[in-house]
Design an enzyme around this catalytic site. Sequence first.
Site, short mmCIF file in Angstrom:
data_model
loop_
_atom_site.label_atom_id
_atom_site.label_comp_id
_atom_site.label_asym_id
_atom_site.label_seq_id
_atom_site.Cartn_x
_atom_site.Cartn_y
_atom_site.Cartn_z
N LYS A 97 30.52 44.53 36.96
CA LYS A 97 30.96 43.59 37.99
C LYS A 97 30.03 42.38 37.98
O LYS A 97 28.81 42.53 38.08
CB LYS A 97 30.94 44.28 39.36
N GLU A 111 36.65 52.54 42.02
CA GLU A 111 35.36 51.87 41.92
C GLU A 111 34.21 52.86 42.13
O GLU A 111 34.24 53.65 43.08
CB GLU A 111 35.29 50.76 42.97
N CYS A 133 37.26 45.09 42.53
CA CYS A 133 37.25 44.73 43.94
C CYS A 133 37.35 43.23 44.16
O CYS A 133 38.27 42.58 43.70
CB CYS A 133 35.98 45.34 44.56
#
Length: 305
Positions: free
Chosen positions: A127, A44, A161
């Site tokens: 995201k 990430e 995540c």
Amino acid sequence: MRKRIVAAAQYAPVFLDLEATLDKIENIAAEAAKEGVELLVFPETFLPGYPYWTLCLDALTARTEYYPRLLENSVVIGDAATERLCKTAATHKLAMVVGLTEREGGTLYNSQLLLESDGSILGCRRKLMPTHHERMSYGFGTGEDLKVYDTTVGRLGALVCYEHSNALFRYAIQSQGEEIHVANWPGGLPWTDNVIDAATRNYAFEAQCFVVSVTGVLPKEFITELGAKATEVFAAGGGASSIVGPDGTVLAKSESGQEELIIAEIDMDDINKAKTIVDSFGHYSRSDVVQLVVHESKPAPVARM
């Protein structure tokens, strides 16, 4: 038998140094290619590093001392940094997924750049919901960020995540025939290790696909730079990467927590073996009872009539 070799690049970036981290990516890619890797996945926001400072510094210090450096070292799709990544993929004939901080206009995004083995850009997804402290740095993705991509290694999907906590996000991607899923996480956050393990294995079972889950590594030196509070919050090293099969079996995982390539050979025929029991988007879907609606378009801030 359709076998592929995939790898999680569990490494630390050179924090807030775009060019040095690109150098590191090129070296890691060269090493992976020597091992026969066909898909290489980075953590990430590997470029130019995860914003750990928002977890241990006050908001003003984080905004004035670290955010400008993050902005300066971010990636604009199509820029010189992107060209270097594309060249790296093509040179080593690697499909790659690189977690990065993407900039569009004056906003940053927690993104995943997906590259084909010929160096072409498949997409760059954002995201959808930055988690907790991340909202100090990043904007939100949209419905167009829930796609899968056809690659030389298989149909590829990705989430970042804690997006893995959202069953609807997962199902939206899984339902498109995802064969390999990429999960990007930061490292060095000890309270997330059990979450990562549970989320990775559940995703593989739920989707009947392979999962390449990659975390970063947090160097002691960067913890020291962030100050006394950081030493209470973070754990040096902290890598918890793994590669999991469609039945939830762990095929490879990090034992050291330090910088390393996590490599596994996967057999794509194992997907159909799992689906004979549960096909979540076929005989097990029961779409006559429940359905998911996905708004795939990207809304515009201005509607011009």
